[in-house]
Design an enzyme around this catalytic site. Structure first.
Site, PDB file in Angstrom:
ATOM      1  CG  HIS A 165      58.455  17.725 -99.437  1.00 49.05           C
ATOM      2  ND1 HIS A 165      57.494  18.123-100.319  1.00 49.05           N
ATOM      3  CD2 HIS A 165      59.572  18.432 -99.740  1.00 49.05           C
ATOM      4  CE1 HIS A 165      58.004  19.048-101.131  1.00 49.05           C
ATOM      5  NE2 HIS A 165      59.255  19.239-100.806  1.00 49.05           N
TER       6      HIS A 165
ATOM      7  CG  ASP B 152      55.497  14.514 -99.760  1.00 49.71           C
ATOM      8  OD1 ASP B 152      54.434  15.169 -99.675  1.00 49.71           O
ATOM      9  OD2 ASP B 152      56.506  14.905-100.390  1.00 49.71           O
TER      10      ASP B 152
ATOM     11  CG  HIS C 213      65.397  26.999-107.604  1.00 51.71           C
ATOM     12  ND1 HIS C 213      65.586  26.123-106.569  1.00 51.71           N
ATOM     13  CD2 HIS C 213      64.054  27.062-107.772  1.00 51.71           C
ATOM     14  CE1 HIS C 213      64.411  25.681-106.134  1.00 51.71           C
ATOM     15  NE2 HIS C 213      63.471  26.233-106.858  1.00 51.71           N
TER      16      HIS C 213
ATOM     17  CG  ASP D 178      60.251  20.837-108.326  1.00 42.83           C
ATOM     18  OD1 ASP D 178      59.032  20.555-108.262  1.00 42.83           O
ATOM     19  OD2 ASP D 178      60.842  21.467-107.428  1.00 42.83           O
TER      20      ASP D 178
HETATM   21  C1  3MF Z   1      60.746  25.136-104.421  1.00 47.83           C
HETATM   22  C2  3MF Z   1      61.226  23.794-104.731  1.00 47.83           C
HETATM   23  C3  3MF Z   1      60.857  22.728-103.747  1.00 47.83           C
HETATM   24  C4  3MF Z   1      61.919  21.662-103.641  1.00 47.83           C
HETATM   25  C5  3MF Z   1      61.465  20.505-102.807  1.00 47.83           C
HETATM   26  C6  3MF Z   1      62.495  19.441-102.660  1.00 47.83           C
HETATM   27  C7  3MF Z   1      58.559  22.364-103.320  1.00 47.83           C
HETATM   28  O1  3MF Z   1      61.039  26.065-105.385  1.00 47.83           O
HETATM   29  O2  3MF Z   1      61.830  23.587-105.754  1.00 47.83           O
HETATM   30  O3  3MF Z   1      59.625  22.171-104.169  1.00 47.83           O
HETATM   31  O4  3MF Z   1      62.293  21.204-104.884  1.00 47.83           O
HETATM   32  O5  3MF Z   1      61.142  20.991-101.559  1.00 47.83           O
HETATM   33  O6  3MF Z   1      63.720  19.938-102.285  1.00 47.83           O
HETATM   34 MG    MG Z   2      62.825  22.028-106.730  1.00 49.01          MG
END
Ligand code: 3MF
Ligand code: MG
Length: 347
Positions: free
Chosen positions: A53, A56, A215, A285
């Protein structure tokens, strides 16, 4: 497009994937590590790339001169560890100025702040030596639909993309779409929505997507099919592999741990389409369980990478002629059994 080989795969994670275990119902349960320790941990686990980010790397309060200094120091640290930045994502969801969204806020001053954050992310990416900006539009939606105008919001999302594309002629923008959380309803909730917006931007060649497994699942979609669709557009420039057990909050479980078959299908579509041959990274992630002790709070990263590599090995060694013969015979029950046996290691 030749199949990917295991050598084509390079792994990345973000510093937020090594975390203290806080959740909406309880505080931190593990000590934090400083960034250098996280970097070393990732290196030891065989990761070559880091996701960032903007803050970060550089606090939002830093001046432009400070930004250059701090991001330059980060670049030196990365270089000294043999690590590379995969992308920078503006964290446009924590600042009080973005509670109504940084892109679709009803307040033009807040939208201007969002664009400023995006441009700073581009500056940071340039110093870190990466050309990818990831946009996760966290608060670009509503709690009640009457709060905003959805037509105007679509244009504001396009305007945001254009502002970044025009700011830097080399930067690429990757949309990471999610249907809900933190908002009830998001604008552009799926990859397909963002892909349609891509072609209305000022430079569609520099806009693509990063797909996160969870997602897609939260949108009721199959992540492998989402990846396939983006691959067909030539626009799958990043992934956030993880897993998700049903429709609830975004769990970020270790890859393949909720549904191994769904994970295999993601790996298979990546392998068959040469993912990784043009510098695309296998991004994770994933979150460690809150119960995990400090010195074992990296196992979710190791497990995810191990599962990915085992499934990639399977995708590369599976008997494709038997698979094709079952398709040709339209024996999908036979194909079902064939895949299950492979996944159970009982072929
Ligand atoms: C939220 C996410 C995010 C993104 C990140 C980078 C905090 O559901 O997946 O994680 O992956 O911001 O794009
Ligand atoms: Mg993500």
């Amino acid at each position: 497009m030749p199949f990917s080989t295991l050598e084509d795969f390079h792994f990345s994670a973000g510093p937020w994937n090594i975390h203290t275990g806080a959740d909406p119902f309880g505080p931190e349960v593990r000590d934090d590590r400083d960034f250098a320790a996280k970097l070393k941990m990732l290196k030891d686990l065989g990761f070559d790339y880091v996701q960032f980010h903007d803050d970060d790397v550089v606090p939002d309060s830093a001046s432009q001169a400070e930004l250059e200094q701090i991001a330059g120091d980060m670049r030196k640290l990365l270089d000294s560890e043999g690590m590379t930045a995969e992308f920078v994502a503006p964290r446009i969801w924590e600042d009080p100025r973005t509670i109504d969204g940084a892109i679709t806020s009803n307040d033009p001053a807040e939208r201007a702040y969002g664009i400023r954050r995006g441009k700073r992310s581009v500056d940071i990416a340039n110093i870190l030596g990466c050309d990818r900006i990831v946009l996760w539009p966290a608060r670009e939606g509503t709690y009640i639909r009457e709060a905003k105008d959805a037509v105007a919001a679509s244009q504001q999302l396009c305007d945001f993309a254009n502002a970044l594309l025009e700011y830097d002629p080399k930067i690429r923008l990757l949309g990471e779409m999610k249907p809900n959380e933190p908002m009830d309803l998001m604008y552009l909730p799926t990859t397909g929505h963002f892909l349609a917006l891509v072609y209305k931007t000022v430079d569609p060649d520099r806009v693509g997507v990063l797909i996160e497994s969870a997602h897609a699942i939260l949108a009721g979609l199959d992540p492998a099919d989402e990846m396939a669709y983006a691959l067909w557009h030539g626009k799958l420039w990043g992934v956030h592999l993880n897993d998700q057990n049903g429709l609830k909050f975004d769990q970020d479980k270790a890859f393949g741990t909720a549904n191994l078959r769904r994970a295999f299908n993601q790996v298979d579509v990546l392998v068959r389409n040469g993912y990784g041959q043009n510098g695309e990274i296998i991004g994770l992630d994933v979150k460690a369980m809150r119960t995990q002790k400090f010195d074992r709070a990296h196992m979710h990263l190791k497990n995810s990478k191990d599962v990915f590599l085992a499934l990639a090995d399977l995708a590369l060694s599976i008997d494709r002629s038997e698979w094709q013969a079952l398709r040709d015979a339209r024996d999908y029950e036979g194909l079902d059994a064939f895949i299950m046996k492979q996944l159970m290691g009982r072929a």
